[in-house]
Design a protein around this motif. Structure first.
Motif, PDB file in Angstrom:
ATOM      1  N   ILE A  55       0.854  -1.185   0.000  1.00  0.00           N
ATOM      2  CA  ILE A  55       0.000   0.000   0.000  1.00  0.00           C
ATOM      3  C   ILE A  55       0.891   1.237   0.000  1.00  0.00           C
ATOM      4  CG2 ILE A  55      -1.754   1.277   1.281  1.00  0.00           C
ATOM      5  CD1 ILE A  55      -2.573  -1.517   2.449  1.00  0.00           C
ATOM      6  N   ASP A  56       0.724   2.078  -1.022  1.00  0.00           N
ATOM      7  CA  ASP A  56       1.515   3.301  -1.132  1.00  0.00           C
ATOM      8  C   ASP A  56       0.842   4.498  -0.461  1.00  0.00           C
ATOM      9  OD1 ASP A  56       3.566   2.041  -2.587  1.00  0.00           O
ATOM     10  OD2 ASP A  56       2.489   2.341  -4.474  1.00  0.00           O
ATOM     11  N   PHE A  57      -0.491   4.523  -0.492  1.00  0.00           N
ATOM     12  CA  PHE A  57      -1.231   5.650   0.080  1.00  0.00           C
ATOM     13  C   PHE A  57      -2.605   5.155   0.482  1.00  0.00           C
ATOM     14  CE2 PHE A  57      -4.189   9.252  -0.407  1.00  0.00           C
ATOM     15  CZ  PHE A  57      -3.574  10.173   0.408  1.00  0.00           C
ATOM     16  N   TRP A  58      -3.143   5.699   1.574  1.00  0.00           N
ATOM     17  CA  TRP A  58      -4.509   5.372   1.997  1.00  0.00           C
ATOM     18  C   TRP A  58      -5.062   6.499   2.830  1.00  0.00           C
ATOM     19  CZ3 TRP A  58      -5.558   2.154   6.848  1.00  0.00           C
ATOM     20  CH2 TRP A  58      -4.590   2.383   7.809  1.00  0.00           C
ATOM     21  N   ARG A  59      -6.389   6.683   2.763  1.00  0.00           N
ATOM     22  CA  ARG A  59      -7.045   7.710   3.571  1.00  0.00           C
ATOM     23  C   ARG A  59      -8.544   7.507   3.533  1.00  0.00           C
ATOM     24  NH1 ARG A  59      -6.933  13.677   1.663  1.00  0.00           N
ATOM     25  NH2 ARG A  59      -8.611  13.673   3.155  1.00  0.00           N
ATOM     26  N   TRP A  60      -9.233   8.039   4.542  1.00  0.00           N
ATOM     27  CA  TRP A  60     -10.694   8.030   4.545  1.00  0.00           C
ATOM     28  C   TRP A  60     -11.153   9.018   3.490  1.00  0.00           C
ATOM     29  CZ3 TRP A  60     -13.561   4.649   7.254  1.00  0.00           C
ATOM     30  CH2 TRP A  60     -12.981   4.035   8.363  1.00  0.00           C
ATOM     31  N   ILE A  68      -7.481   3.221  -1.144  1.00  0.00           N
ATOM     32  CA  ILE A  68      -6.179   2.563  -1.038  1.00  0.00           C
ATOM     33  C   ILE A  68      -5.501   2.632  -2.398  1.00  0.00           C
ATOM     34  CG2 ILE A  68      -4.994   0.382  -0.578  1.00  0.00           C
ATOM     35  CD1 ILE A  68      -7.500  -0.354   1.138  1.00  0.00           C
ATOM     36  N   VAL A  69      -4.262   3.096  -2.417  1.00  0.00           N
ATOM     37  CA  VAL A  69      -3.508   3.209  -3.651  1.00  0.00           C
ATOM     38  C   VAL A  69      -2.282   2.310  -3.553  1.00  0.00           C
ATOM     39  CG1 VAL A  69      -2.243   4.749  -5.195  1.00  0.00           C
ATOM     40  CG2 VAL A  69      -4.256   5.599  -3.964  1.00  0.00           C
ATOM     41  N   THR A  70      -2.109   1.427  -4.562  1.00  0.00           N
ATOM     42  CA  THR A  70      -0.916   0.582  -4.675  1.00  0.00           C
ATOM     43  C   THR A  70      -0.165   1.014  -5.941  1.00  0.00           C
ATOM     44  OG1 THR A  70      -1.933  -1.157  -6.010  1.00  0.00           O
ATOM     45  CG2 THR A  70      -2.212  -1.323  -3.621  1.00  0.00           C
ATOM     46  N   ALA A  71       0.892   0.339  -6.258  1.00  0.00           N
ATOM     47  CA  ALA A  71       1.685   0.680  -7.434  1.00  0.00           C
ATOM     48  C   ALA A  71       0.894   0.523  -8.734  1.00  0.00           C
ATOM     49  CB  ALA A  71       2.943  -0.162  -7.487  1.00  0.00           C
ATOM     50  N   VAL A  74      -6.032   1.243  -7.704  1.00  0.00           N
ATOM     51  CA  VAL A  74      -6.695   2.130  -6.741  1.00  0.00           C
ATOM     52  C   VAL A  74      -7.957   1.421  -6.294  1.00  0.00           C
ATOM     53  CG1 VAL A  74      -7.818   4.357  -6.385  1.00  0.00           C
ATOM     54  CG2 VAL A  74      -5.795   4.212  -7.833  1.00  0.00           C
ATOM     55  N   TYR A  75      -8.156   1.295  -4.981  1.00  0.00           N
ATOM     56  CA  TYR A  75      -9.329   0.618  -4.413  1.00  0.00           C
ATOM     57  C   TYR A  75     -10.116   1.596  -3.563  1.00  0.00           C
ATOM     58  CZ  TYR A  75      -6.514  -3.516  -5.479  1.00  0.00           C
ATOM     59  OH  TYR A  75      -5.750  -4.463  -6.103  1.00  0.00           O
ATOM     60  N   HIS A  76     -11.426   1.395  -3.524  1.00  0.00           N
ATOM     61  CA  HIS A  76     -12.287   2.179  -2.624  1.00  0.00           C
ATOM     62  C   HIS A  76     -13.579   1.444  -2.392  1.00  0.00           C
ATOM     63  CE1 HIS A  76     -14.672   3.622  -6.048  1.00  0.00           C
ATOM     64  NE2 HIS A  76     -13.530   3.787  -6.655  1.00  0.00           N
TER      65      HIS A  76
END
Length: 76
Positions: A55-60, A68-71, A74-76
């Motif tokens: 996981i490279d980045f995540w936030r509410w 959730i951002v990976t290489a 992008v998931y939500h």
């Protein structure tokens, strides 16, 4: 805050990062590729998820969604 003079709630955890829910007493923890979400007042785990990628980045992004951002995704 409900009671700004109350003692802080303490948790012993091993995590790379943590994000707190913007409106409720919910804490999301990330340790490597594992995500865990806890309700602080109820002291119980709400959800757990193991990602296949780092996981490279995540936030509410809303009251019920974590982005959730990976290489490669992008998931939500």
């Amino acid at each position: 805050l409900e009671n700004p003079t109350a003692a802080p709630t303490k948790f012993t955890v091993t995590a790379d990062s943590a994000i707190i829910h913007p409106a409720e007493k919910i804490l999301a923890l990330r340790a490597a590729q594992m995500l865990q979400i806890f309700h602080i007042d109820m002291k119980r785990k709400i959800k757990e998820c193991k990602m296949e990628e780092r996981i490279d980045f995540w936030r509410w992004i809303s009251a019920s969604t974590i982005a959730i951002v990976t290489a490669t995704s992008v998931y939500h």
